[in-house]
Design an enzyme around this catalytic site. Structure first.
Site, mmCIF file in Angstrom:
data_model
loop_
_atom_site.group_PDB
_atom_site.id
_atom_site.type_symbol
_atom_site.label_atom_id
_atom_site.label_comp_id
_atom_site.label_asym_id
_atom_site.label_seq_id
_atom_site.Cartn_x
_atom_site.Cartn_y
_atom_site.Cartn_z
ATOM 1 N N GLU A 118 38.833 55.957 61.359
ATOM 2 C CA GLU A 118 37.870 54.902 61.678
ATOM 3 C C GLU A 118 38.342 53.587 61.082
ATOM 4 O OE1 GLU A 118 34.022 56.028 60.114
ATOM 5 O OE2 GLU A 118 34.242 58.008 60.992
ATOM 6 N N CYS B 277 40.727 38.109 15.544
ATOM 7 C CA CYS B 277 40.414 38.299 14.130
ATOM 8 C C CYS B 277 41.603 38.046 13.210
ATOM 9 C CB CYS B 277 39.832 39.687 13.890
ATOM 10 S SG CYS B 277 41.058 40.999 14.015
ATOM 11 N N ASP C 195 34.816 45.491 56.780
ATOM 12 C CA ASP C 195 34.708 44.755 55.519
ATOM 13 C C ASP C 195 33.333 44.108 55.409
ATOM 14 O OD1 ASP C 195 35.463 43.841 53.114
ATOM 15 O OD2 ASP C 195 36.772 42.249 53.857
ATOM 16 N N CYS D 235 45.072 45.687 18.330
ATOM 17 C CA CYS D 235 44.497 45.249 17.071
ATOM 18 C C CYS D 235 43.790 46.484 16.513
ATOM 19 C CB CYS D 235 43.493 44.129 17.327
ATOM 20 S SG CYS D 235 42.418 43.839 15.927
ATOM 21 N N CYS E 97 46.180 39.346 15.966
ATOM 22 C CA CYS E 97 45.082 39.402 16.918
ATOM 23 C C CYS E 97 44.508 38.011 17.172
ATOM 24 C CB CYS E 97 43.985 40.328 16.377
ATOM 25 S SG CYS E 97 42.497 40.301 17.391
ATOM 26 N N LYS F 16 44.386 51.026 52.689
ATOM 27 C CA LYS F 16 44.144 49.582 52.546
ATOM 28 C C LYS F 16 45.326 48.811 53.116
ATOM 29 C CE LYS F 16 40.319 49.398 49.940
ATOM 30 N NZ LYS F 16 40.209 48.798 48.651
ATOM 31 N N LYS G 70 37.957 50.485 58.767
ATOM 32 C CA LYS G 70 37.213 50.248 57.529
ATOM 33 C C LYS G 70 36.640 48.835 57.599
ATOM 34 C CE LYS G 70 37.536 50.821 52.549
ATOM 35 N NZ LYS G 70 36.949 49.541 52.184
ATOM 36 N N TYR H 25 28.302 54.902 60.125
ATOM 37 C CA TYR H 25 29.444 55.814 60.078
ATOM 38 C C TYR H 25 29.177 57.187 59.474
ATOM 39 C CZ TYR H 25 29.879 53.567 55.498
ATOM 40 O OH TYR H 25 29.637 53.057 54.271
ATOM 41 N N CYS I 240 36.997 44.240 14.262
ATOM 42 C CA CYS I 240 37.380 43.063 15.050
ATOM 43 C C CYS I 240 36.220 42.684 15.978
ATOM 44 C CB CYS I 240 38.625 43.388 15.861
ATOM 45 S SG CYS I 240 39.025 42.166 17.093
HETATM 46 S S1 IVH Z 1 32.918 56.459 54.702
HETATM 47 C C1 IVH Z 1 31.931 59.154 51.074
HETATM 48 N N1 IVH Z 1 33.598 54.921 56.738
HETATM 49 O O1 IVH Z 1 34.272 51.514 52.462
HETATM 50 C C2 IVH Z 1 32.475 58.285 52.161
HETATM 51 N N2 IVH Z 1 33.217 53.875 54.641
HETATM 52 O O2 IVH Z 1 35.102 53.030 49.521
HETATM 53 C C3 IVH Z 1 31.746 57.041 52.328
HETATM 54 N N3 IVH Z 1 33.453 51.462 54.667
HETATM 55 O O3 IVH Z 1 31.597 52.149 50.336
HETATM 56 C C4 IVH Z 1 32.375 56.003 53.087
HETATM 57 N N4 IVH Z 1 33.936 51.257 56.796
HETATM 58 O O4 IVH Z 1 31.215 50.561 52.254
HETATM 59 C C5 IVH Z 1 33.291 54.966 55.432
HETATM 60 N N5 IVH Z 1 34.167 53.700 58.643
HETATM 61 C C6 IVH Z 1 33.850 53.741 57.337
HETATM 62 C C7 IVH Z 1 33.779 52.571 56.544
HETATM 63 C C8 IVH Z 1 33.470 52.697 55.191
HETATM 64 C C9 IVH Z 1 33.742 50.615 55.656
HETATM 65 C C10 IVH Z 1 33.216 51.086 53.258
HETATM 66 C C11 IVH Z 1 31.982 51.652 52.650
HETATM 67 C C12 IVH Z 1 32.408 52.413 51.426
HETATM 68 C C13 IVH Z 1 33.807 51.940 51.219
HETATM 69 C C14 IVH Z 1 34.716 53.080 50.806
#
Ligand code: IVH
Length: 668
Positions: A113, A407, A117, A422, A404, A310, A115, A222, A427
């Site tokens: 899927e 301190c 933002d 330190c 340090c 990422k 991701k 999602y 401290c």
């Molecule tokens: S699944 C336990 N699917 O990315 C799995 N997350 O660190 C939960 N996000 O906090 C996340 N698109 O805010 C999932 N297609 C997608 C996503 C997605 C964006 C974000 C979400 C989550 C973070 C993952």
């Protein structure tokens, strides 16, 4: 028009408007003109005004934004909202694939899927009606932002079926809305949002919903959270079901059988990302089969069955004007580059982590250098390399200090460590940082005690140790900058409330080396009281699963310190709870009917519901999985059980009906 007629008309208009709304915002296929839509909406609002007794929360007219709130209400997530582990390259993805396949005894496929933002939100529906929306918060507790989410037109106020379900998704601001919002702000001379994510988060964290209503936010759903409905065997099936219910799911998802297909998907979207109308920051890869997901389980923070790839970080060139040194809670001195501000991936960067002395030496970073910096996601930017061609001759190699910066004590470099430390236990910097850790979310979770307040408390000599926090009074706090009556009262009650925390929070908060939140949990569950833990020796500790020699050693050494013993004594005197509040695995008797058993639930469970039943079985030592196999010990079949019951019977698996399950639970 009498009330009866008005009611009929209103119901009809609502149904129509919900449908048009769905066609327009979810399906992107409008069937009437904007003008006709506006007309119907106007008619509805007028009727509702004439018959206020017929107004309801889930009417499409409510999207315009109601009355502002006084404050946000906290919401406990029934199932934690987790985050994901990261992958940054092909190797990480192949490693993930290997781990998954090793942990599964059946073929695995993936769902890829985009991701998105934005920010994660949870939406709760009861009998098909949208009743609550919340932010992720710390994963356990979020904030109720229902009033703002109602203004997001792609969030259905009513589902296509009367489901009771909690779903999760990403709320975001499309690129175009972001640009026009910033244009408008620029014209008014207002501060600009750095990126669409901040703009979306800023809009949803407003007390006044009229603001969110103007911001053109959108959402993709999602996943399913708390839900008692029929078990669906695959994530892909759940996505289809979410769509059927009327949610907007992202259409670009793809099922992949192999990691090579996953990598192709990643490559495709790395290229094609600029063409999307919204920002994405990576690709999420999830195991499709739910029973494989269950078998893989979770680490403390994230599922083992999913990962976030990422996109590579964006780089920028700037000048390094200084190197700042700060002392952390363990005494480690960390250098930070102070930069000429530069824009990277939408935000302005002024500082970058330099990690340690070795890194500075290795990259030969000098004050005055021109450097390449990069920013990966939310992580603090770092210096990639120096552009030596641009270096002027007068720049000296950087030397770490010998004392340090806070301190003045000697700094030491412990054997096999890259860090300079330190080691003065008094401290002030270490004490201050230790306190910041103590109050943080996963530790004692004291709201209202940010870094700035703590720094002031130290400066004014009001606190030196953790225990001092619990001695603060109203007069002292009122002296601090920007602390009014209301925030002081809130702070004092947050401090008071933290006294009740269960032992694991205290243990994590103490900042014992190598005791992260997961180890703290294990210790609290095992020993139940801090007294018992303090009496434990190395062997006792090493006998616990997941606690190795290094951790055991560090714990024993920590509690041997005389100042620690007196600190704990003082905390007890002040009324801080030092006991574990939760259920422990040991309380589960060995002869529990579920101990060590693999159980499958199917059909409709009237009394406990699926997730409650699952929890009960797990607390009694059983494991609940999604599908019936030779490994299944027991099937609990509710009303309308289907193929799973057949399979269980054919495999000779023991089957209980719901009544028997309830009886057994009551005997426990
Ligand atoms: S699944 C336990 N699917 O990315 C799995 N997350 O660190 C939960 N996000 O906090 C996340 N698109 O805010 C999932 N297609 C997608 C996503 C997605 C964006 C974000 C979400 C989550 C973070 C993952």
């Amino acid at each position: 028009m009498d009330t009866h007629q008005a009611k009929e008309k209103i119901t009809k208009l609502r149904e129509e408007l919900n449908e048009y709304n769905y066609e327009y915002y979810v399906l992107d296929r409008p069937t009437i003109s904007d003008h006709e839509y506006d007309e119907k909406m106007r008619e509805l609002i007028q009727l509702e005004n004439e018959h206020p007794e017929l107004k309801t929360e889930d009417s499409p007219s409510q999207r315009v934004g109601g009355e502002p709130l006084d404050e946000f209400v906290k919401v406990q997530h029934k199932l934690p909202m987790l985050s994901l582990g990261n992958a940054f390259n092909e190797t990480d993805l192949r490693d993930f694939d290997r781990r998954v396949r090793e942990g599964s005894d059946q073929p695995v496929s993936y769902v890829c899927e985009l991701k998105i933002d934005g920010l994660a939100v949870s939406l709760t529906y009861e009998n098909g009606k949208f009743v609550r929306g919340a932010t992720r918060g710390d994963g356990k507790t979020g904030e109720d932002i229902t009033h703002n989410l109602k203004t997001v037109k792609s969030i259905p106020l009513k589902l296509q079926q009367d489901e009771t379900i909690e779903v999760r998704g990403e709320a975001f601001m499309p690129k175009r809305s972001f640009d026009s919002l910033n244009d408008a702000r620029a014209q008014k001379g207002e501060e600009l949002f750095a990126n669409p994510r901040n703009a979306a988060a800023g809009s949803l964290r407003q007390l006044d919903p009229k603001i969110a209503a103007k911001r053109n936010l959108d959402i993709f759903i999602y996943s399913v959270g708390e839900w008692q409905g029929e078990h669906l065997n695959a994530h892909s099936e759940r996505l289809d079901y979410l769509k059927q219910l009327g949610f907007k799911t992202n259409p670009e998802w793809k099922r992949c059988e192999t990691i090579d297909q996953v990598i192709d998907y990643v490559k495709h979207w790395t290229e094609d990302r600029p063409h999307l109308s919204y920002e994405i920051d990576g690709i999420v890869i999830k195991v499709d089969q739910i029973d494989v997901q269950d078998a893989l389980g979770f680490t403390a923070k994230s599922p083992r069955w999913a990962i976030a790839y990422k996109f590579p970080a964006e780089e920028a060139i700037t000048k390094l004007v200084d190197i700042e040194l700060s002392v952390g809670r363990t005494g480690v001195v960390t250098p930070t580059a102070i930069l000429e501000p530069v824009k990277v991936a939408g935000t302005t960067v002024k500082r970058a982590s330099l990690h340690n002395e070795d890194l500075i030496q290795e990259k030969d970073i000098r004050i005055g250098d021109t450097v390449v910096i990069k920013k990966a996601g939310d992580i603090i930017p770092e210096v990639v390399r120096v552009i030596t061609e641009k270096r002027t001759e007068d720049l000296e190699p950087f030397q770490m200090p010998t004392h340090c910066p806070e301190c003045g004590s000697d700094l030491v470099r412990l054997e096999e460590e890259v860090a300079l430390r330190c080691i003065n236990p008094n401290c002030p910097a270490q004490l201050r940082e230790g306190l910041i850790h103590f109050v943080s979310r996963n530790a004692m979770n004291i709201d209202g005690l940010g870094e700035k307040v703590i720094a002031q408390l130290f400066k004014e000599d009001l606190v030196h140790t953790i225990a001092d926090l619990y001695k603060l009074n109203k007069e002292q706090l009122l002296q601090l900058e920007r602390m009014g009556e209301k925030s002081v009262n809130n702070l004092l009650s947050a401090i008071e409330k933290s006294k009740e925390n269960s032992l694991e929070r205290l243990l994590f908060g103490l900042g014992i080396r190598y005791v992260g939140s997961k180890v703290a949990d294990t210790l609290a569950q095992h020993f139940k009281t801090i007294d018992a833990l303090m009496k434990a020796d190395k062997e006792d500790l090493e006998a616990i699963q997941d606690i190795g020699e290094k951790v055991a050693d560090s714990i024993v050494r920590y509690f041997q310190k005389p100042q620690v013993a007196s600190l704990i004594e003082e905390l007890k005197q002040l009324g801080i709870n030092t006991k574990y509040n939760g259920i422990t695995m040991e309380e589960i008797t060995e002869d529990s009917p579920f101990a060590g058993k693999t159980v499958v639930l199917t059909g409709k469970l009237e009394v406990y519901g699926r997730s409650e039943a699952k929890k009960k079985i797990e607390t009694l030592g059983g494991k609940v999985t999604g599908s019936v196999s030779k490994k299944t010990d027991l099937l609990i079949a509710g009303e309308d059980a289907g193929s799973k019951l057949e399979k269980a019977t054919s495999l000779g698996v023991e089957v209980w009906d719901e009544n028997r399950f309830i009886r057994v639970l009551q005997e426990e």
